[in-house]
Design an enzyme around this catalytic site. Structure first.
Site, PDB file in Angstrom:
ATOM      1  N   HIS A 142      -2.792 -11.150   7.414  1.00  0.00           N
ATOM      2  CA  HIS A 142      -3.851 -10.244   6.966  1.00  0.00           C
ATOM      3  C   HIS A 142      -3.345  -8.820   6.726  1.00  0.00           C
ATOM      4  O   HIS A 142      -4.131  -7.930   6.411  1.00  0.00           O
ATOM      5  CB  HIS A 142      -4.979 -10.229   8.010  1.00  0.00           C
ATOM      6  CG  HIS A 142      -6.281  -9.703   7.511  1.00  0.00           C
ATOM      7  ND1 HIS A 142      -6.856  -8.541   7.989  1.00  0.00           N
ATOM      8  CD2 HIS A 142      -7.133 -10.172   6.565  1.00  0.00           C
ATOM      9  CE1 HIS A 142      -8.003  -8.322   7.370  1.00  0.00           C
ATOM     10  NE2 HIS A 142      -8.189  -9.288   6.493  1.00  0.00           N
TER      11      HIS A 142
ATOM     12  N   LYS B  93      -1.727  -5.559   4.888  1.00  0.00           N
ATOM     13  CA  LYS B  93      -1.605  -4.994   3.545  1.00  0.00           C
ATOM     14  C   LYS B  93      -0.593  -3.867   3.658  1.00  0.00           C
ATOM     15  O   LYS B  93      -0.872  -2.842   4.279  1.00  0.00           O
ATOM     16  CB  LYS B  93      -2.934  -4.445   3.025  1.00  0.00           C
ATOM     17  CG  LYS B  93      -4.014  -5.497   2.813  1.00  0.00           C
ATOM     18  CD  LYS B  93      -4.927  -5.613   3.997  1.00  0.00           C
ATOM     19  CE  LYS B  93      -6.041  -6.617   3.716  1.00  0.00           C
ATOM     20  NZ  LYS B  93      -6.767  -6.968   4.943  1.00  0.00           N
TER      21      LYS B  93
ATOM     22  N   ASP C 292      12.043   1.834  -0.921  1.00  0.00           N
ATOM     23  CA  ASP C 292      13.287   2.578  -0.684  1.00  0.00           C
ATOM     24  C   ASP C 292      13.412   3.069   0.758  1.00  0.00           C
ATOM     25  O   ASP C 292      14.036   4.109   1.011  1.00  0.00           O
ATOM     26  CB  ASP C 292      13.397   3.761  -1.645  1.00  0.00           C
ATOM     27  CG  ASP C 292      13.664   3.310  -3.079  1.00  0.00           C
ATOM     28  OD1 ASP C 292      14.001   2.128  -3.270  1.00  0.00           O
ATOM     29  OD2 ASP C 292      13.517   4.138  -3.994  1.00  0.00           O
TER      30      ASP C 292
ATOM     31  N   HIS D 196     -15.280  -1.661   3.110  1.00  0.00           N
ATOM     32  CA  HIS D 196     -14.216  -2.514   3.630  1.00  0.00           C
ATOM     33  C   HIS D 196     -13.172  -1.725   4.418  1.00  0.00           C
ATOM     34  O   HIS D 196     -12.243  -2.299   4.977  1.00  0.00           O
ATOM     35  CB  HIS D 196     -13.558  -3.248   2.449  1.00  0.00           C
ATOM     36  CG  HIS D 196     -12.654  -4.359   2.846  1.00  0.00           C
ATOM     37  ND1 HIS D 196     -11.291  -4.337   2.615  1.00  0.00           N
ATOM     38  CD2 HIS D 196     -12.906  -5.541   3.474  1.00  0.00           C
ATOM     39  CE1 HIS D 196     -10.743  -5.451   3.068  1.00  0.00           C
ATOM     40  NE2 HIS D 196     -11.690  -6.200   3.597  1.00  0.00           N
TER      41      HIS D 196
ATOM     42  N   LYS E 127     -11.270   0.265   7.333  1.00  0.00           N
ATOM     43  CA  LYS E 127     -11.204   0.079   8.789  1.00  0.00           C
ATOM     44  C   LYS E 127     -10.597   1.344   9.387  1.00  0.00           C
ATOM     45  O   LYS E 127      -9.404   1.609   9.221  1.00  0.00           O
ATOM     46  CB  LYS E 127     -10.342  -1.136   9.149  1.00  0.00           C
ATOM     47  CG  LYS E 127     -10.765  -2.457   8.442  1.00  0.00           C
ATOM     48  CD  LYS E 127      -9.811  -2.786   7.363  1.00  0.00           C
ATOM     49  CE  LYS E 127      -9.959  -4.136   6.682  1.00  0.00           C
ATOM     50  NZ  LYS E 127     -11.087  -4.904   6.743  1.00  0.00           N
TER      51      LYS E 127
ATOM     52  N   ASP F 298     -12.412  12.434  18.377  1.00  0.00           N
ATOM     53  CA  ASP F 298     -12.395  13.894  18.553  1.00  0.00           C
ATOM     54  C   ASP F 298     -11.704  14.624  17.399  1.00  0.00           C
ATOM     55  O   ASP F 298     -11.111  15.694  17.590  1.00  0.00           O
ATOM     56  CB  ASP F 298     -11.721  14.265  19.882  1.00  0.00           C
ATOM     57  CG  ASP F 298     -12.525  13.774  21.090  1.00  0.00           C
ATOM     58  OD1 ASP F 298     -13.692  13.397  20.909  1.00  0.00           O
ATOM     59  OD2 ASP F 298     -11.970  13.780  22.205  1.00  0.00           O
TER      60      ASP F 298
END
Length: 496
Positions: free
Chosen positions: A234, A236, A241, A414, A416, A421
């Site tokens: 899952h 991404k 380089d 979508h 996350k 603080d």
């Protein structure tokens, strides 16, 4: 009157024995699975949910548990995951020679979390990073295309979903062009999430151009008996380089070409583009994933010394957390708990799928009871009916504790993110659900920086402005039918 058959008593006895043996085997199987569930160290709600499923729907429940109830990585991958750590450990020790990239100072709110990750992963946070938030898919893809066109040495990518169309095709063309000019290009995609991609023309086109394309955690009927099929890659992540890295919630899709019939609107994502030594530490995550999947060892090179010693306009302190097979167990869950308990003034969380563990739910409610201003932003419409109803079963307890819950109206939110603080940020691929916290391969960046915190706060405030708050008084008056539906899906929450 029919003639007496002397074999009749024998046949009756035979069938009686068969029936009793079948019944005994049936109950023995249930008892064996029950014992296995009880012996496995898992949360009480999860164990109870599995037991109820097995006793209500015995055969279906047993088969479901054997397929999805335990973490079966498969013998080959499990062996690779175990064997890669000696070389990985040596690489981490060698990396520590570059003392100037590591930080020994953190803000008060971030210190406990960075200490946790250092002790569990064997490496501390790194400094000297530049970091930019990318709040739209178009900006992310255009920036990525420019970076790919400028690549000189290597490009590594991993995504859960790759779906062709629009700017994504330009990313593919840029990647193939990079491979043709001699850049080492690797692309790893989850088999289930990217099933349409692997049925299309691009895998062959990319391989012909010199891109190594790997179908991670292949899904087929035969493999069901050897590996858990809902264990997914899952992450991404893009590495360029050994100096530039991307991660966040965005799959390699353009919203106007993705799930247009789902009725949830365009997906809203959040990505981070980084430059600096964090790319090196993220590289070890990719190298481990690649070795587990292919058996090929590809430890990344040491940091670029010239880059690391140059004066940076910004000095963002970042730590990376990886979860999944081969990485420290439950670390993302522990990190979330630590972050929530560290909050003193404000806690803002965004997630498309909110099905928290009991521990996380208790931590969030406790923060609100302590006087922390707690806000949770979720999409009003969700592409998963089960998750949508299961998440609502937690709302009453959260609202009663004083947590503000916002339902985003501008599409499927979508992204996350967690902001504590306005100083400590958590940004990555993990949802606040059981699947991300306990099962899938995920990646999360921990960022200890008030400037970045303010940038993330502005994004979250924009989400809130496009959301509708849930009124606690009205929520208590929802229909009995809705309450029953919520509780029904809550029953399955440990399994989602």
């Amino acid at each position: 009157m029919p003639a007496f058959n002397r074999n009749t008593p024998l046949m009756i006895t035979f069938y009686t024995v068969i029936n009793w043996l079948s019944l005994f085997s049936y109950w023995l199987l249930i008892a064996g699975v029950t014992l296995r569930i009880l012996m496995k160290r898992r949360t009480a709600p999860s164990a109870m949910a599995w037991l109820l499923v097995i006793y209500i729907l015995p055969l279906v429940g047993i088969m479901t548990y054997l397929l999805f109830g335990e973490l079966h990585l498969g013998k080959r991958r499990a062996k690779r995951a175990k064997s890669m750590w000696p070389s990985t450990s040596n690489w981490l020790k060698a990396l520590k020679d570059y003392q100037h990239i590591f930080t020994n100072q953190n803000s008060e709110v971030a210190l406990p979390l960075f200490k946790l990750c250092e002790r569990r992963q064997g490496i501390s946070g790194v400094k000297g990073n530049q970091l930019k938030l990318l709040t739209t898919t178009a900006d992310t893809l255009k920036t990525l295309i420019r970076d790919i066109k400028s690549a000189r040495c290597n490009i590594e990518m991993v995504f859960y979903i790759w779906q062709s169309g629009g700017l994504v095709d330009q990313v593919a063309e840029a990647l193939m062009a990079a491979a043709r000019r001699g850049v080492s290009c690797r692309l790893m995609l989850d088999s289930a999430g990217s099933r349409h991609f692997f049925r299309g023309p691009y895998p062959k086109m990319m391989r012909d151009a010199g891109v190594e394309v790997i179908e991670a955690l292949k899904v087929n009927l035969f493999r069901v008996f050897f590996r858990r099929m809902d264990l997914r890659q899952h992450r991404k992540m893009v590495l360029i380089d050994n100096a530039i890295a991307y991660t966040g919630s965005m799959n390699m899709v353009e919203p106007r070409f993705f799930k247009q019939n789902a009725g949830v609107g365009h997906w809203i994502d959040l990505m981070a583009r980084t430059e600096g030594p964090i790319a090196t530490t993220m590289g070890i995550v990719y190298a481990c994933d690649w070795e587990i999947e292919t058996g090929q060892r590809m430890l990344p090179p040491p940091p670029n010394i010239n880059l690391m010693t140059s004066e940076q306009k910004t000095d963002r302190i970042i730590q990376v957390i990886a979860s999944g097979p081969g990485f420290p167990e439950e670390l993302i869950h522990q990190a979330l708990l630590t972050a929530v308990y560290a909050a003193r003034q404000q806690l803002v969380m965004t997630t498309p799928y909110f099905v928290p563990s009991d521990d996380l739910l208790h931590a969030i409610c406790t923060a609100a009871h302590r006087g922390v201003d707690v806000s949770i932003i979720v999409p009003h419409k969700n592409d998963s009916m089960m998750v949508r109803w299961a998440s609502r079963s937690f709302f009453a307890e959260l609202l009663e504790a004083g947590v503000k819950i916002y339902q985003f109206e501008g599409g499927l939110l979508h992204s996350k993110s967690v902001l504590v603080d306005k100083q400590l940020s958590l940004l990555g691929t993990a949802n606040l659900d059981m699947r991300s916290l306990w099962l899938n391969s995920e990646i999360t960046l921990l960022i200890d920086d008030d400037v970045f915190g303010r940038d993330l706060a502005r994004v979250q405030e924009d989400y809130i402005a496009r959301s509708v708050p849930i009124d606690a008084a009205k929520w208590t008056k929802r229909s009995v039918r809705q309450r029953v539906t919520e509780r029904l899906f809550y029953f399955f929450s440990p399994l989602l």
